[in-house]
Design a protein around this motif. Structure first.
Motif, PDB file in Angstrom:
ATOM      1  N   ARG A  90       1.917   2.498  -3.385  1.00  0.00           N
ATOM      2  CA  ARG A  90       0.789   3.030  -4.156  1.00  0.00           C
ATOM      3  C   ARG A  90       0.412   4.433  -3.671  1.00  0.00           C
ATOM      4  NH1 ARG A  90      -2.183   0.094  -8.103  1.00  0.00           N
ATOM      5  NH2 ARG A  90      -3.583   1.637  -9.033  1.00  0.00           N
ATOM      6  N   LEU A  91       0.458   4.642  -2.361  1.00  0.00           N
ATOM      7  CA  LEU A  91       0.137   5.957  -1.823  1.00  0.00           C
ATOM      8  C   LEU A  91       1.178   6.989  -2.229  1.00  0.00           C
ATOM      9  CD1 LEU A  91      -1.502   7.890  -0.093  1.00  0.00           C
ATOM     10  CD2 LEU A  91      -0.260   7.048   1.920  1.00  0.00           C
ATOM     11  N   LEU A 121       0.823  -1.208   0.000  1.00  0.00           N
ATOM     12  CA  LEU A 121       0.000   0.000   0.000  1.00  0.00           C
ATOM     13  C   LEU A 121       0.857   1.259   0.000  1.00  0.00           C
ATOM     14  CD1 LEU A 121      -2.653   1.579   0.281  1.00  0.00           C
ATOM     15  CD2 LEU A 121      -2.573   1.107   2.756  1.00  0.00           C
ATOM     16  N   ALA A 125      -5.452   3.722  -1.297  1.00  0.00           N
ATOM     17  CA  ALA A 125      -4.527   4.858  -1.344  1.00  0.00           C
ATOM     18  C   ALA A 125      -5.299   6.165  -1.497  1.00  0.00           C
ATOM     19  CB  ALA A 125      -3.535   4.678  -2.493  1.00  0.00           C
ATOM     20  N   HIS A 173      -6.781   7.349   1.721  1.00  0.00           N
ATOM     21  CA  HIS A 173      -5.780   8.014   2.571  1.00  0.00           C
ATOM     22  C   HIS A 173      -5.588   9.468   2.148  1.00  0.00           C
ATOM     23  CE1 HIS A 173      -4.859   3.951   3.933  1.00  0.00           C
ATOM     24  NE2 HIS A 173      -4.038   4.454   4.837  1.00  0.00           N
TER      25      HIS A 173
END
Length: 375
Positions: A20-21, A17, A233, A236
């Protein structure tokens, strides 16, 4: 609300993750700096990110989140922390003390560093498993943040994630050194899939060993709603934007949100088949043994391992709580995140499925070769 000009820290930046973020932040936001915090940052990843960073400064902080001095240095001058890093373990391989040290104490270290270094916003990546399911396997279908559910968590992983989430939400409103106040929130994603998911690779390897027949560990009616990594993502990012605006900051701060998308509800085993059937995999019609018998065998294995524990630590590959998790309908809505955070899935189910299938297809030859070499 834009994050333009902000300095952010992403813990676990090299993970599934985290990567990707970071890419999303570089693509969507004109940030002043993104700090990659992980135990080790791969040179190839850093090079790839440097090529797409635009004017955003990329900084690397290699170290352990249990090191107070290290996390203070990483947070100094930052305005936002995405805390993704954690140890994941659902079969008991990792000792509780290690899980607690990383997942709970590491989170506490970061929160203390934010207060000392005047970091205004903190977003914690929690887990669906802090909600359950409980050992009885009581189902939840399309639940939400107000759903009442009696659950005594059995996994050490679930326990430590729950405690870390609680500490994060309790820290909302803490006074910073400069007189400001810390704003926190937590996101509880469903089972995350997509390009780079190591669990999917593990299931594919099991299928290869079984002559391209995927193992069935969950009943078809035990539906859950997996979520695509790109959408997690994005959630977030939306949470960070919400915490920056004064009005939404007070509405969102101190709360947790379930994160799902429009992936159709399906059992864990059947989801594996959905994304791997285009690669030629079939799936068992039913488990090799009835579930009741599997539960009994797991109980006996757990009893045997407990008896051996004073002499040797043995961890069975499956336990009763894992079987319960795999066979309990457990799904949640993202409507509260949509209302409060402005979250909308940016990737459709079809787009998410195609991307996942393409990635698995690219990994299949390597997995076959790796397994052949082990024979």
């Amino acid at each position: 609300m834009s994050l333009k000009g902000e300095v952010c820290v992403v813990t676990g930046a090299c993970g599934f993750l985290g990567q990707r973020l970071v890419r999303l932040l570089l693509d969507e936001e004109d940030m002043a700096e993104v700090r990659l915090l992980d135990k080790h940052v791969q040179p190839q990843l850093l090079q790839n990110l440097q090529e797409s960073r635009g004017d955003t400064q990329l900084s690397v902080f290699e170290g352990d989140i249990r090191d107070g001095d290290f996390v203070r240095r990483a947070c100094r001058g930052a305005s936002l922390v995405f805390h993704i890093a954690s140890l994941i373990d659902v079969i008991g391989v990792v000792e509780y003390s290690e899980l607690h040290a990383v997942n709970v104490r590491g989170t506490q270290m970061l929160l203390e560093a934010c207060i000392q270094e005047n970091v205004a916003s903190f977003i914690y990546t929690s887990s669906l498993e802090v909600a359950g399911p409980n050992p009885r396997g009581d189902p939840i279908v399309n639940g939400n943040e107000d759903t009442v559910y009696e659950c005594t968590l059995k996994f050490a992983y679930s326990q430590t994630k729950k405690e870390a989430e609680q500490r994060t939400l309790q820290a909302h409103g803490e006074v910073l050194q400069n007189g400001g106040r810390l704003a926190t929130c937590a996101l509880r994603p469903m089972y995350i899939y997509g390009e780079g998911c190591r669990f999917l690779l593990g299931h594919m390897a099991d299928g290869i060993r079984n002559r391209d027949v995927l193992l069935r560990m969950s009943a078809p009616e035990a539906r859950v709603n997996p979520v695509y990594v790109g959408n997690v993502a994005l959630a977030h990012l939306q949470a960070a934007r919400s915490l920056r605006g004064p009005e939404r900051r007070s509405a969102v701060g101190g709360k947790f949100y379930y994160i799902s998308d429009d992936t159709p509800p399906v059992s864990y085993s059947d989801f594996n088949h959905v994304v791997m059937s285009p690669l030629g995999f079939s799936i068992q019609a039913k488990p090799r043994l009835p579930l009741r018998l599997l539960y009994l065998l797991c109980f006996l294995l757990e009893l045997l391992c407990a008896m051996l524990r004073p002499f040797k630590r043995v961890v069975p590959p499956v336990n009763r709580q894992l079987l319960t998790m795999l066979n309990t309908p457990f799904s949640f809505s993202y409507q509260r995140a949509k209302r409060d955070l402005g979250y909308e899935p940016g990737h459709t189910w079809e787009e998410s499925r195609r991307g996942t299938v393409r990635w698995l297809a690219s990994q299949l030859p390597r997995e076959r070769e790796r397994l052949m070499c082990k024979q």
